[in-house]
Design a protein around this motif. Structure first.
Motif, short mmCIF file in Angstrom:
data_model
loop_
_atom_site.label_atom_id
_atom_site.label_comp_id
_atom_site.label_asym_id
_atom_site.label_seq_id
_atom_site.Cartn_x
_atom_site.Cartn_y
_atom_site.Cartn_z
N HIS A 64 -4.27 -18.78 36.75
CA HIS A 64 -2.94 -18.19 36.60
C HIS A 64 -2.77 -17.20 37.76
O HIS A 64 -3.07 -16.01 37.63
N ILE A 65 -2.32 -17.70 38.90
CA ILE A 65 -2.29 -16.87 40.09
C ILE A 65 -1.05 -17.19 40.92
O ILE A 65 -0.60 -18.34 40.98
N ARG A 94 -4.11 -29.26 50.29
CA ARG A 94 -5.03 -28.68 49.30
C ARG A 94 -4.30 -27.68 48.41
O ARG A 94 -4.56 -27.61 47.20
N CYS A 95 -3.41 -26.90 48.98
CA CYS A 95 -2.64 -25.94 48.19
C CYS A 95 -1.73 -26.65 47.20
O CYS A 95 -1.61 -26.24 46.04
N ARG A 96 -1.10 -27.75 47.64
CA ARG A 96 -0.26 -28.53 46.73
C ARG A 96 -1.10 -29.07 45.57
O ARG A 96 -0.66 -29.06 44.42
N GLY A 97 -2.30 -29.54 45.89
CA GLY A 97 -3.17 -30.05 44.83
C GLY A 97 -3.57 -28.96 43.85
O GLY A 97 -3.62 -29.20 42.63
N PRO A 103 -0.66 -25.55 36.76
CA PRO A 103 0.80 -25.39 36.69
C PRO A 103 1.27 -23.97 36.43
O PRO A 103 2.45 -23.67 36.61
N ASN A 104 0.37 -23.09 36.01
CA ASN A 104 0.75 -21.69 35.80
C ASN A 104 0.60 -20.86 37.06
O ASN A 104 0.76 -19.64 37.01
N SER A 105 0.29 -21.51 38.17
CA SER A 105 0.18 -20.83 39.46
C SER A 105 1.37 -21.18 40.35
O SER A 105 2.09 -22.15 40.09
#
Length: 426
Positions: A64-65, A94-97, A103-105
């Protein structure tokens, strides 16, 4: 998490990243600096800074970030579906993955004024490169087995102490649902709550008493008391072995050993033994100690000042902790406006005369109860829920910027262990 980079075209191809992690209350809980070689331009430096933030989040199991960067172009790239053919394009993918799996990020743009701390850390990275700092606190996501209850924070407890990086977390309501949990790796071991002998029997009460490490057999164990239909003479003790993943009935009667007071602070583990507060029919109020290797009990009567209390009215309470490596009991009167806390240590288990009263703290106003101890500190919960630390050396009280739970609040010393549950200890 705020991320920023420092890069100049004359910096020999090096870029410097600064990371600052904040909790939901805005307070900093972690920070870091990173250095990269072979950087060709400012955008590549920003991408490497984002990669540093991703690696930090994965290393600390943060799900959660919110990543905040002052590079609007890079943020827009991550949020789009565009293919990036640059050498640093894998960072975007990598960030998209990461965001898809968590999903809470999210990733957001922030102006330079809101990113000044990360910017300062990026510049400091040239002096102290590749450093990490933990500040104040970090929030843990507790095991999912305890999400089901509506008021989850009131119903789960930690049994005893943190042992080699592991916690025994249990359902306080009935003690039948509990797990072994390594917060560092987030590994969870669900423990079968009863032995095969009593799975199909009607059991009235199961009470967990201790969790600890058997140094002789290199095994983690949990001890519990089982009571059939409220019939005292039919009760017995069982011990769980992590190695065998099974329960074994102990060879002494269930009515011979005092059962513990079901309190968040009435049990502790220390040096191969589990300890809890009980009431012996001969000695009265006492500390019960169970040696996990020898599977033997010891009883230590409490000092007179600590044993004269009424459990129903709870006028005087005793809490067990480990203070600077010593087995410690903190005694206080609950029903007073200002409270005084008496700290005693035990020199030898089984010997009542070896109790030594070390400190008296107070009287203190607005303090509700002690919740933990460290090397030279005792931690308290105030009546408004705020947690404070009392330094026994200086006699000063310091607020630590954390608010405790509504009903119970526990604090313990925890050391990270990257090994799997039941594996090598570190």
């Amino acid at each position: 998490m705020n991320v920023d980079t420092h890069y100049r075209s004359d910096s020999d191809g090096r870029s410097f990243s600064g990371l600052i992690l904040r909790g939901s209350d805005g307070n900093a809980v972690g920070a870091g600096t990173r250095v990269h070689e072979g950087v060709q331009d400012a955008l590549m430096a920003e991408a490497y800074g984002l990669l540093d933030a991703l690696l930090y989040a994965e290393q600390h199991h943060l799900t959660h970030i919110i990543f905040e960067l002052d590079s609007l172009y890079l943020v827009n790239l991550v949020q789009s579906d565009r293919q990036i053919w640059k050498s640093w394009g894998y960072v975007v993918r990598r960030c998209r993955g990461f965001l898809h799996e968590n999903p809470n990020s999210a990733i957001k743009w922030i102006g330079r004024n809101g990113n000044r701390v990360a910017d300062a850390l990026a510049k400091w990275a040239a002096i102290e490169p590749n450093m990490d700092w933990t500040i104040n606190k970090v929030k843990l996501n507790y095991p999912p087995q305890f999400y089901a209850r509506k008021y989850v924070i009131d119903f789960f407890r930690i049994l005893g102490s943190a042992v080699n990086g592991m916690l025994c977390v249990y359902d306080w309501h009935d003690h039948k649902n509990f797990v072994l949990w390594n917060p560092t790796t987030n590994e969870i071991k669900v423990v079968p709550h009863v032995s095969d002998r009593i799975k199909n029997s009607k059991v009235n009460t199961v009470t967990l008493h201790g969790f600890g490490y058997d140094q002789v057999r290199d095994d983690y164990k949990v001890i519990q008391h089982v009571n059939y239909d409220g019939v005292r003479h039919d009760s017995f003790w069982e011990i769980y072995s992590l190695k065998s993943n099974s329960w074994v009935r102990l060879g002494f009667g269930g009515f011979d050993i005092p059962i513990r007071y079901v309190s968040a602070y009435g049990n502790v583990y220390m040096n191969g033994m589990c300890h809890w507060l009980g009431d012996d029919k001969i000695e009265g109020k006492c500390v019960v100690s169970f040696n996990l290797s020898k599977e033997m009990f010891f009883i230590t009567p409490l000092p007179f000042m600590c044993s004269c209390f009424d459990d129903d009215n709870m006028h005087v309470l005793n809490n067990l902790f480990v203070l600077n490596g010593h087995f410690t009991m903190i005694t206080y009167h609950k029903k007073t406006t200002t409270k005084s806390f008496h700290i005693s240590i035990l020199g030898e288990f089984g010997v009542k005369e070896s109790w030594v009263r070390l400190f008296d703290i107070g009287p203190l106003s607005c303090i509700e109860q002690p919740i933990g101890a460290g090397k030279n500190n005792v931690f308290f919960k105030k009546e408004d829920g705020e947690l404070v630390c009392f330094n026994l050396t200086t006699g000063m009280i310091e607020e630590i910027g954390v608010k405790g739970g509504r009903c119970r609040c526990q604090m313990m010393i925890y050391k990270k262990n990257l090994h799997p549950i039941g594996g090598k200890n570190s």
